[in-house]
Design an enzyme around this catalytic site. Structure first.
Site, PDB file in Angstrom:
ATOM      1  N   GLU A 138       0.670  -1.095   0.138  1.00 57.13           N
ATOM      2  CA  GLU A 138      -0.009   0.210   0.136  1.00 57.13           C
ATOM      3  C   GLU A 138       0.869   1.409  -0.129  1.00 57.13           C
ATOM      4  OE1 GLU A 138      -3.709   2.052   2.543  1.00 57.13           O
ATOM      5  OE2 GLU A 138      -2.732   0.038   3.276  1.00 57.13           O
ATOM      6  N   ALA A 279       1.794   0.234  10.589  1.00 58.31           N
ATOM      7  CA  ALA A 279       1.435  -1.395  10.348  1.00 58.31           C
ATOM      8  C   ALA A 279       0.649  -1.333   9.022  1.00 58.31           C
ATOM      9  CB  ALA A 279       0.661  -1.878  11.395  1.00 58.31           C
ATOM     10  N   MET A 280       0.448  -2.758   8.462  1.00 58.33           N
ATOM     11  CA  MET A 280      -0.326  -2.812   7.283  1.00 58.33           C
ATOM     12  C   MET A 280      -1.226  -4.002   7.474  1.00 58.33           C
ATOM     13  SD  MET A 280      -0.922  -1.653   4.335  1.00 58.33           S
ATOM     14  CE  MET A 280      -2.178  -2.696   3.549  1.00 58.33           C
ATOM     15  N   GLU A 281      -2.533  -3.876   7.011  1.00 61.12           N
ATOM     16  CA  GLU A 281      -3.519  -4.900   7.398  1.00 61.12           C
ATOM     17  C   GLU A 281      -3.574  -5.875   6.350  1.00 61.12           C
ATOM     18  OE1 GLU A 281      -5.674  -1.512   5.044  1.00 61.12           O
ATOM     19  OE2 GLU A 281      -3.922  -1.667   6.370  1.00 61.12           O
ATOM     20  N   ASN A 282      -2.719  -6.184   5.630  1.00 64.56           N
ATOM     21  CA  ASN A 282      -2.506  -7.316   4.294  1.00 64.56           C
ATOM     22  C   ASN A 282      -3.360  -8.370   5.168  1.00 64.56           C
ATOM     23  OD1 ASN A 282      -0.244  -5.846   3.353  1.00 64.56           O
ATOM     24  ND2 ASN A 282       0.689  -6.808   4.814  1.00 64.56           N
ATOM     25  N   HIS A 314      -6.463  -1.787  15.512  1.00 60.61           N
ATOM     26  CA  HIS A 314      -6.731  -1.103  14.091  1.00 60.61           C
ATOM     27  C   HIS A 314      -6.483  -2.045  12.961  1.00 60.61           C
ATOM     28  CE1 HIS A 314      -6.704   2.620  11.485  1.00 60.61           C
ATOM     29  NE2 HIS A 314      -5.848   1.873  10.680  1.00 60.61           N
ATOM     30  N   GLU A 315      -5.299  -2.746  12.828  1.00 63.57           N
ATOM     31  CA  GLU A 315      -5.030  -3.568  11.830  1.00 63.57           C
ATOM     32  C   GLU A 315      -6.248  -4.680  11.643  1.00 63.57           C
ATOM     33  OE1 GLU A 315      -3.284  -2.028   9.520  1.00 63.57           O
ATOM     34  OE2 GLU A 315      -2.404  -0.551  11.003  1.00 63.57           O
ATOM     35  N   HIS A 318      -9.386  -3.612  10.265  1.00 65.37           N
ATOM     36  CA  HIS A 318      -9.215  -3.224   9.015  1.00 65.37           C
ATOM     37  C   HIS A 318      -9.746  -4.691   8.138  1.00 65.37           C
ATOM     38  CE1 HIS A 318      -8.098   0.522   7.475  1.00 65.37           C
ATOM     39  NE2 HIS A 318      -7.025   0.416   8.070  1.00 65.37           N
ATOM     40  N   GLU A 337      -9.714   4.222   6.436  1.00 62.95           N
ATOM     41  CA  GLU A 337      -8.813   4.850   7.449  1.00 62.95           C
ATOM     42  C   GLU A 337      -9.630   5.538   8.308  1.00 62.95           C
ATOM     43  OE1 GLU A 337      -6.175   3.306   8.054  1.00 62.95           O
ATOM     44  OE2 GLU A 337      -5.492   2.376   6.123  1.00 62.95           O
TER      45      GLU A 337
END
Length: 882
Positions: A138, A279-282, A314-315, A318, A337
């Site tokens: 992202e 962080a990233m919600e993959n 949060h992640e 998502h 977001e």
């Protein structure tokens, strides 16, 4: 045919291109599924991609097929098993390839590319961090892995095969559920994964490395067992327990509050040292900055623990608000977001203290989003254009976006908001949609008109609400008049009225409510609201709970503010009254300093602070926050022209005056809240005790006397947890005595070998209130534990110095030149990071003429620098544009 090899590095440079929301066009072809094969090697990873492609009904066979690609070596392209030569495709842009028409209505496209993870210092796409392979896709990183329609409205099903050396990469992960694994020749092995849910390319992830882990399970409300695993470097595996506990709480809370159940058999989190974001919600494979996963009492502060819990939540959240329902285009980023920040804020409120969390959120909004809204890069929560999408992961999109979602919740109530959420998922599960779709679901589920509410999505700027109160004793009627306005922002000189929910309480002089709390909906430029049957002249409590992200203009006496600070039954507005008193004191002394007059602190303020300090009935965390003076960035928002010298002098004077006047009370409260070193406690009472104790210490440290220095040094040396060590040493860093050096060295000895603790060590020195601050920061650049290629280290030393208002804004411009030099250095390998630092110069017009000129000169120097990235160019060009 001859095989073509093409690297994007070979493409000629072109001026940055601006993209506009109004130009959205659905793709002529859609990738319905992918099968990706990764042959992992540090310098030459081969990626084979097999795409199942279908032409859309609206397109004809004259349409070409456009694929995004960046920094790839293209080895082969095949259509339906037949290799094509380079006459059948062309690079139409630096990062876009067109496969020429005519093409079949349905076909299989195979590509083979080579990429270099080891040299990928942008940390976008597939790269290496501490010997581990990991990805960040992202917003537009997938194109750095292979050719693909790298846009959020193309949702496809993914199958992945990963091959790697078994010794260096025993752990191989991707999205979805693992379907197969086994050994290969040459000491290599493979792992295969399948994600049954369609997703856009930005949610793709691959990880490979030698990792430690912990594991657990979660049983969903439908009685399915989900395998949970959190990975890190082996040496950090003892710091993963809090993240696991937070994950399980988040999964349970999402079921209980929103009815949302997890949908796969596994959920994995991987902690990565080198990461541009938090962080990233993959899907099913979240990748995190180590700073938001790792925690134990000796390395993480109370703030770190709360941040980890919130971001883990949060992640995870998502999975529904971002993954199952995603964005049609990147202009809709706040759709996922803003909504998910609101959800993680609600989660943290439920897990900790509701009022403390609300105050923290508003403080952050005012200190980082309000300045953005008043500067040259101001934009609505749904922007209309961008050059580099990475630049729009902003406080406006996230923080203000969350406040907009909160206003839906305020207007509709929890039940009505839940109805809207349920309808949103029912309509759009598995789809890429828009902010308008979310607003329509809220309106339709509740039978209300939210047409005007769209202005929160289309207009930038922070509205101001002016309040006037009139009371008629004869008719026992109170009349409240609300008037809204909003200053012009770039491209939007005039604003239409917003739909603003204003929550009001009406209090008697003894503090009891005179009528039920009332929600006023301000929709016009000016409106008047009557309150009948008010028995006496009331005191009104306006914008309770901070019901809208606005600035309030309401003239009150110091006596009335002190009354509200001690009696308002809305805890947020009790805090707000204290903040207003502090703000008024600083602004009055700001003016006195400029006029060359003596500075002074009102007895009303001293008494109000003393009352709060000695009131043992107040929740300790709330007590600490009520005593916290607004930061310099928030104060700067109250000024037309920021005179740094006057603002810093006024701030220091108020803090020191209160510390001198309440020295004994501060020491007593400090001593009353000292906890034993063991066992470490992380409950609300213990956190509150540390907060109030360290607030008292911060006041006393402003006196800069030897007694205060020794208090700080004693706490630092005897600290039983990182919270106490950080607060004590941060205060010591601003002294100019031997105790300072002793404290800094004491901290370093405990930080050695731990990158996250070293980041704290760098940051507390970068923020120190000492005349040699810039020299010390310059020296630390060559410290053996500093690495400019690591984003966390950069933020902790370089970016943190820009928050040191007095010394970053030195009159000679030395702070500006130093930061500009660092930005240009970083931009050569990490444009995302350099662009975020470039924002430190954006509001230069807010400052006095001398500083304006110096900051603008650095912006123009950076703009004229050869090879400036489009990310940095966008921020710099918007900043200097009139």
């Amino acid at each position: 045919p001859t095989r073509s090899r093409r690297s994007i590095f070979e493409m000629p440079s072109a001026p940055p291109v601006e993209k506009f929301r109004k130009d959205y066009k659905a793709p002529d072809y859609n990738v319905e599924s992918l099968f990706l094969t990764f042959k992992l090697h540090e310098s030459a990873t081969e990626v084979t991609s097999v795409l199942k492609v279908k032409r859309s009904a609206a397109a004809d066979d004259s349409a070409g097929f456009f694929l995004d690609g960046e920094d790839l070596v293209l080895n082969k392209i095949c259509i339906d098993g037949k290799e094509i030569d380079d006459s059948k495709y062309t690079w139409v842009q630096e990062d876009q390839l067109e496969i020429k028409a005519p093409l079949p209505a349905e076909f299989t496209l195979e590509t083979v590319v080579t990429i270099n993870p080891k040299e990928n210092l942008q940390l976008s796409g597939l790269y290496m961090s501490s010997g581990m392979y990991c990805t960040q896709c992202e917003a537009e990183g997938f194109r750095r892995i292979t050719l693909m329609q790298d846009r959020p409205d193309v949702m496809a099903k993914y199958k992945v095969r990963i091959e790697a050396d078994k010794t260096s990469c025993p752990v191989l992960l991707s999205n979805g559920n693992q379907t197969s694994e086994g050994d290969l020749d040459g000491g290599r092995h493979f792992s295969e994964w399948e994600d049954p849910f369609p997703k856009p390319s930005y949610l793709f992830a691959v990880v490979g490395g030698d990792l430690g882990s912990i594991q657990d399970t979660f049983t969903t409300k439908s009685n399915r067992t989900v395998q949970l695993k959190i990975f890190s470097e082996h040496r950090n595996a003892d710091q993963l327990d809090w993240a696991m506990a937070s994950l399980k709480k988040a999964m349970k809370w999402d079921e209980d509050v929103w009815g949302l159940e997890y949908d796969l058999d596994v959920f994995h989190i991987v902690a990565v040292n080198d990461f541009n974001m938090g962080a990233m919600e993959n899907k099913s494979l979240n990748v995190f900055n180590t700073s938001l996963v790792l925690a134990k009492p000796s390395t993480a502060t109370d703030g770190d623990y709360e941040a980890i819990q919130g971001v883990i939540g949060h992640e995870y959240f998502h999975n529904w608000t971002g993954n199952r329902v995603t964005c049609k285009d990147w202009f809709q980023l706040t759709l996922k977001e803003g909504l998910t920040v609101f959800r993680d804020q609600q989660f943290t409120r439920a897990m900790t203290s509701e009022i403390v969390k609300r105050i923290n959120d508003v403080r952050v909004l005012r200190s980082i989003q309000f300045p953005e809204d008043s500067g040259p890069t101001a934009h609505p929560i749904r922007p209309e254009s961008y050059i580099a999408m990475d630049n729009f992961y902003t406080p406006t999109v996230y923080r203000k976006g969350a406040e907009v979602i909160r206003m839906y919740h305020t207007l509709l109530g929890q039940e009505g908001f839940r109805k809207g959420m349920d309808l949103y998922f029912k309509r759009h599960d598995g789809c890429a949609v828009t902010c308008d779709d979310f607003r329509a679901a809220m309106a339709d589920a509740n039978g209300v008109d939210l047409t005007q509410f769209e202005r929160w999505y289309t207009q930038a700027g922070t509205p101001k609400v002016k309040v006037e109160k009139a009371y008629d004793a004869a008719s026992k009627t109170m009349r409240v008049t609300l008037e809204q306005s909003c200053k012009g922002t770039p491209g939007q000189p005039d604003k239409e009225p917003f739909h603003i929910p204003v929550l009001i309480g009406v209090l008697s002089r003894s503090g009891t409510p005179l009528c039920p709390e009332r929600l006023l909906e301000l929709k016009e430029a000016k409106q008047t609201f009557d309150f009948p049957d008010i028995a006496e002249e009331p005191v009104i409590s306006v914008l309770r709970g901070y019901s809208a992200p606005v600035k309030l203009e309401y003239e009150r006496s110091e006596e009335e503010l002190a009354f509200l600070m001690g009696n308002d039954d809305d805890s947020f507005n009790r805090w707000e009254a204290g903040q207003t008193l502090f703000t008024r004191a600083i602004l009055e002394n700001f003016k006195a300093f400029q006029d060359g007059k003596p500075m002074a602190v009102s007895p009303h303020l001293v008494e109000a602070v003393k009352k709060t300090l000695t009131d043992s009935s107040i929740e300790k965390s709330l007590q600490a926050m009520t005593l916290a003076i607004p930061g310099l960035k928030a104060m700067a928002e109250e000024l037309d022209v920021v005179d740094v010298d006057a603002l810093v002098a006024a701030d220091k004077f108020v803090r020191q005056s209160l510390a001198e006047g309440l020295k004994e009370e501060l020491r007593q409260v400090y001593n009353a809240n000292v906890l034993p070193k063991e066992p470490f406690r992380n409950d609300a009472d213990a956190v509150g005790m540390r907060r109030i104790k360290n607030t008292c210490l911060a006041y006393l440290a402003t006196l800069k006397d030897e007694e205060s220095a020794q208090m700080c040094l004693k706490q630092a040396k005897e600290a039983g947890c990182m919270t106490d060590l950080v607060f004590a040493t941060s205060n010591l860093a601003s002294f100019e005595t031997a105790a300072r050096d002793e404290g800094i060295e004491n901290f370093y000895q405990q930080a050695k070998g731990n990158d996250l603790v070293l980041c704290k060590w760098f940051s507390l020195q970068s923020m120190a209130d000492t005349p040699d601050a810039l020299k010390r920061v310059k020296d630390l650049l060559s410290h053996p534990d500093f690495n400019i290629k690591n984003p966390n280290k950069c933020r902790s030393l370089i970016r943190a110095f820009a928050e040191n208002m007095e010394y970053f804004h030195a009159k000679d411009g030395s702070g500006y030149q130093w930061l500009a030099d660092r930005i240009l250095e970083i931009d050569k390998f990490n444009p995302q990071l350099s662009a975020r630092m470039m924002g430190c110069f954006s509001n230069f017009r807010r400052f006095d003429e001398g500083r304006q000129s110096l900051m603008k000169a650095q912006l123009e120097r950076m703009l004229g620098s050869e090879g400036l990235s489009k990310d940095a160019y966008e921020i710099a060009s918007k900043s200097v544009k009139v």
